[in-house]
Structures are given as structure tokens and as C-alpha cells.
Design an enzyme around this catalytic site. Structure first.
Site, PDB file in Angstrom:
ATOM      1  N   GLY A  37      47.541 -24.531  16.232  1.00  0.00           N
ATOM      2  CA  GLY A  37      48.001 -24.025  17.523  1.00  0.00           C
ATOM      3  C   GLY A  37      47.805 -22.529  17.623  1.00  0.00           C
ATOM      4  O   GLY A  37      46.926 -21.967  16.965  1.00  0.00           O
ATOM      5  N   HIS A  43      39.457 -20.395  18.482  1.00  0.00           N
ATOM      6  CA  HIS A  43      39.625 -21.857  18.449  1.00  0.00           C
ATOM      7  C   HIS A  43      38.790 -22.508  19.554  1.00  0.00           C
ATOM      8  O   HIS A  43      38.216 -23.576  19.362  1.00  0.00           O
ATOM      9  CB  HIS A  43      41.081 -22.245  18.695  1.00  0.00           C
ATOM     10  CG  HIS A  43      42.052 -21.743  17.683  1.00  0.00           C
ATOM     11  ND1 HIS A  43      42.942 -20.731  17.942  1.00  0.00           N
ATOM     12  CD2 HIS A  43      42.275 -22.120  16.397  1.00  0.00           C
ATOM     13  CE1 HIS A  43      43.685 -20.508  16.865  1.00  0.00           C
ATOM     14  NE2 HIS A  43      43.293 -21.325  15.916  1.00  0.00           N
ATOM     15  N   GLN A  67      50.813 -24.917   3.533  1.00  0.00           N
ATOM     16  CA  GLN A  67      49.860 -23.838   3.283  1.00  0.00           C
ATOM     17  C   GLN A  67      50.476 -22.446   3.446  1.00  0.00           C
ATOM     18  O   GLN A  67      49.765 -21.458   3.359  1.00  0.00           O
ATOM     19  CB  GLN A  67      48.612 -24.003   4.146  1.00  0.00           C
ATOM     20  CG  GLN A  67      48.795 -23.752   5.620  1.00  0.00           C
ATOM     21  CD  GLN A  67      47.526 -24.103   6.388  1.00  0.00           C
ATOM     22  OE1 GLN A  67      47.240 -25.271   6.625  1.00  0.00           O
ATOM     23  NE2 GLN A  67      46.747 -23.102   6.756  1.00  0.00           N
ATOM     24  N   GLY A 153      36.313 -22.190  11.623  1.00  0.00           N
ATOM     25  CA  GLY A 153      35.830 -20.836  11.879  1.00  0.00           C
ATOM     26  C   GLY A 153      35.402 -20.128  10.598  1.00  0.00           C
ATOM     27  O   GLY A 153      36.024 -20.291   9.548  1.00  0.00           O
ATOM     28  N   GLU A 154      34.360 -19.306  10.723  1.00  0.00           N
ATOM     29  CA  GLU A 154      33.920 -18.493   9.580  1.00  0.00           C
ATOM     30  C   GLU A 154      34.892 -17.357   9.290  1.00  0.00           C
ATOM     31  O   GLU A 154      34.790 -16.714   8.260  1.00  0.00           O
ATOM     32  CB  GLU A 154      32.526 -17.899   9.853  1.00  0.00           C
ATOM     33  CG  GLU A 154      31.420 -18.899   9.724  1.00  0.00           C
ATOM     34  CD  GLU A 154      30.040 -18.272   9.899  1.00  0.00           C
ATOM     35  OE1 GLU A 154      29.950 -17.084  10.279  1.00  0.00           O
ATOM     36  OE2 GLU A 154      29.060 -18.987   9.658  1.00  0.00           O
ATOM     37  N   LYS A 155      35.814 -17.092  10.213  1.00  0.00           N
ATOM     38  CA  LYS A 155      36.776 -16.023   9.930  1.00  0.00           C
ATOM     39  C   LYS A 155      37.531 -16.321   8.644  1.00  0.00           C
ATOM     40  O   LYS A 155      37.793 -15.437   7.848  1.00  0.00           O
ATOM     41  CB  LYS A 155      37.765 -15.856  11.088  1.00  0.00           C
ATOM     42  CG  LYS A 155      38.393 -14.483  11.055  1.00  0.00           C
ATOM     43  CD  LYS A 155      39.761 -14.453  11.621  1.00  0.00           C
ATOM     44  CE  LYS A 155      40.756 -14.847  10.569  1.00  0.00           C
ATOM     45  NZ  LYS A 155      42.082 -15.079  11.049  1.00  0.00           N
ATOM     46  N   GLN A 159      38.283 -20.519   3.185  1.00  0.00           N
ATOM     47  CA  GLN A 159      38.771 -21.839   3.608  1.00  0.00           C
ATOM     48  C   GLN A 159      37.598 -22.759   3.966  1.00  0.00           C
ATOM     49  O   GLN A 159      37.562 -23.934   3.584  1.00  0.00           O
ATOM     50  CB  GLN A 159      39.700 -21.683   4.810  1.00  0.00           C
ATOM     51  CG  GLN A 159      40.011 -22.996   5.523  1.00  0.00           C
ATOM     52  CD  GLN A 159      41.029 -22.841   6.625  1.00  0.00           C
ATOM     53  OE1 GLN A 159      42.205 -22.712   6.357  1.00  0.00           O
ATOM     54  NE2 GLN A 159      40.593 -22.865   7.873  1.00  0.00           N
TER      55      GLN A 159
HETATM   56  O1  PAF Z   1      42.540 -22.684   9.905  1.00  0.00           O
HETATM   57  C1  PAF Z   1      43.610 -23.250  10.222  1.00  0.00           C
HETATM   58  O2  PAF Z   1      44.132 -23.089  11.322  1.00  0.00           O
HETATM   59  C2  PAF Z   1      44.302 -24.156   9.212  1.00  0.00           C
HETATM   60  O3  PAF Z   1      44.181 -23.638   7.920  1.00  0.00           O
HETATM   61  C3  PAF Z   1      43.821 -25.614   9.265  1.00  0.00           C
HETATM   62  C4  PAF Z   1      42.362 -25.737   8.879  1.00  0.00           C
HETATM   63  C5  PAF Z   1      44.038 -26.165  10.661  1.00  0.00           C
HETATM   64  C6  PAF Z   1      44.632 -26.475   8.282  1.00  0.00           C
HETATM   65  O4  PAF Z   1      45.987 -26.448   8.580  1.00  0.00           O
END
Ligand code: PAF
Length: 291
Positions: A37, A43, A67, A153-155, A159
Site C-alpha cells: 500500500g 507502484h 519484514q 521495483g528496481e528501487k 529485494q
Molecule cells: O516492496 C514491497 O513493497 C514489499 O517488500 C513486498 C514486495 C510487497 C513484500 O511485502
């Protein structure tokens, strides 16, 4: 940014699977955009890329407690489902999957997914448990939704690489796509956490990107002194008013291990630093001269 569109919101795994299976039965491909969100243009670029690359787009909205390291901003994280839903609809989303906490982590949930090697350094060294939380929820979301492909995203470059490896190692059957970082006109990478910045901090924030671009430029030289260029980037960031600089690094794109000059393949320069209450991250490509 204001939202106008309507999108159906489903909360149950059985329901999202039924919808995705229905689309698959019609021969349609389905893309997934996982989010927490606090939707911004970054996004929406993912939703648009997913809409261009698949017939139907499911966005997910779940603020994943696993996380956030202890003491991080889980409870303060901005939440506004109605606004987020409208923006996702306007950008071409077809369905919003917004499961409850209990839906994702029912009582007794005791599985964790750890991607070794890529997660110990960079942000992993400063956010204990973060990437395990990301890998666990992404594996879970992939299995809940059963889309064909997903966009990130590459930001969040580390991840993205962790998720690519996760999908490959566990044969999750989801093609993982990266989308370039969306920036403000002064270079600041869009982030849900930018709302934490005061007016003065907002003015200082683009220095993170500028320092990385200068570092990438220097690191691309065949005879670069990368360690020195990193120290200078750290100094530039600190002098702009940032507090702790967690790291500045130039790494291999696949292994995320530090590289040395001369760089022969495109590498990545990354940084994370605190500005007031916000921990900002950014990264840029390092393109070797002459390629
Ligand atoms: O990048 C994010 O917003 C989060 O780390 C994700 C990939 C939705 C996992 O909760």
C-alpha cells in the site's frame, strides 16, 4: 495524487485463486504486483508494466509484519486502502487482493523462507530478518494468487535480486520482472517513506541520488579507486545533513558482492542512509566505459 476508479477487493485466498483460475481458463495471462500500500507513482509504474505484459493484473496489498525489524515503522506505516484501491484501478489493475493478517499468517504459522548469500550484506546487515520476511511473504503471495508473472521495483534492488533467486530456486512458476525506479524531478527516488521527511530534509534528500550518480561515474573508469570513491560518496551524503550512512557500495548485479576496477560488466552502486526518521535507499547502474 487523487484516485477515482473502482476495483473489486477480495480478501480470501480461495476467492483470488478462483478469479485467477477463471482467467486462465479463458486463456488469459495474469500478472501480480505485490505492494504494502501507500501507493505512489513507483507502484503505478509496476501496475502499468504488468498491464502491458499480461492480460489481467492483480495487485496485492498487505503490510507484512515479518519484514519489519524490531523497532521499525510497522505500526506507523501509512495505510489508506480506499485511496490505494482507486489509484491501482486508474493505472489498470483488475483486482485487489487484500488479505487479513490471519489470512496470510494463520495461528501456528511456522515456516520461513531464507535466501542465503544475497541477504547477508547491504540492507540485510542492518535490518535483521527483513529479507526472510520478504521472501516468506512473496513465496506465500505467489502461491496464494498463482499468477504467471510478477513485477517489482528496481528501487529495492537487493529485494528484486532476492525474489528472482527465490522464484528460480523454488520453481515457483512465476516470471519475475524489474521496473526502473520512478523519481521526483530532482532525482529523489519515490518511496512510501518520503512522507516522513520534513521540508528541510526533503531539500537534502536528492543528495543520495546525486552522490550515487557521481560514484557510478567514477567507478566506471578502468583505473577507478572504488574504495576512495565510496568514501567520498559517504562524505557527500553526510555533509548534506543525513545522519547515519548505513552503507555505500558498488556490487555485482547478480551476486551483490563488491566489485573492483576495472569493471567489465554493468554493476550497481547502492546506498542506504538515515535522514531524520526516514531510512532512504537508492541505487543506480554502473556502466563500464566503452560499452
Ligand atoms: O516492496 C514491497 O513493497 C514489499 O517488500 C513486498 C514486495 C510487497 C513484500 O511485502
Amino acid at each position: 495524487m487523487s484516485a477515482s476508479g473502482n476495483i473489486e477487493i477480495v480478501r480470501a485466498t480461495g476467492e483470488v485463486r478462483r478469479r485467477v483460475a477463471g482467467w486462465h481458463a479463458e486463456g488469459l495471462s495474469v500478472g501480480l504486483v505485490p505492494t504494502m500500500g501507500a501507493i505512489h507513482e513507483g507502484h503505478l509504474a509496476l501496475v502499468r508494466a504488468a498491464a502491458a505484459g499480461s492480460d489481467r493484473v492483480v495487485a496485492s496489498l498487505f503490510v507484512n509484519p515479518k519484514q519489519f525489524a524490531p523497532g521499525e515503522d510497522y505500526s506507523a506505516y501509512p495505510r489508506d486502502e480506499g485511496r490505494d484501491a482507486g489509484l491501482i484501478a486508474d493505472a489498470g489493475g483488475d483486482l485487489l487482493f487484500a488479505p487479513s493478517g490471519e489470512g496470510v499468517y494463520p495461528d501456528g504459522f511456522s515456516t520461513s523462507v531464507a535466501v542465503q548469500g544475497l541477504t547477508e550484506g547491504l540492507c540485510g546487515a542492518f535490518r535483521p530478518g527483513h529479507f526472510e520476511g520478504v521472501a516468506t511473504v512473496v513465496a506465500k503471495l505467489f502461491n496464494m494468487v498463482r499468477a504467471d508473472a510478477a513485477w517489482f521495483g528496481e528501487k529495492d534492488f537487493q529485494q528484486l535480486q532476492v525474489i528472482r533467486r527465490l522464484a528460480r530456486d523454488l520453481d515457483l512458476g512465476v516470471e519475475v520482472h524489474g521496473v526502473p525506479t520512478v523519481r521526483e524531478s530532482d532525482g529523489l527516488a519515490l518511496s512510501s517513506r518520503n512522507v516522513y521527511l520534513s521540508a528541510a530534509e526533503r531539500m537534502a534528500a536528492p543528495t543520495l541520488n546525486r552522490a550515487l550518480l557521481a560514484l557510478a561515474d567514477r567507478a566506471a573508469e578502468p583505473d577507478a579507486d572504488i574504495a576512495r570513491a565510496i568514501r567520498e560518496a559517504e562524505r557527500t551524503i553526510a555533509e548534506a545533513g543525513f545522519g547515519t550512512v548505513d552503507y555505500v557500495a558498488v556490487v555485482d548485479r547478480e551476486t551483490l558482492r563488491p566489485v573492483e576496477a576495472p569493471i567489465t560488466e554493468e554493476a550497481r552502486a547502492l546506498a542506504a542512509a538515515w535522514l531524520g526518521k526516514a531510512r532512504l535507499i537508492d541505487n543506480v547502474p554502473v556502466v563500464p566505459r566503452g560499452t
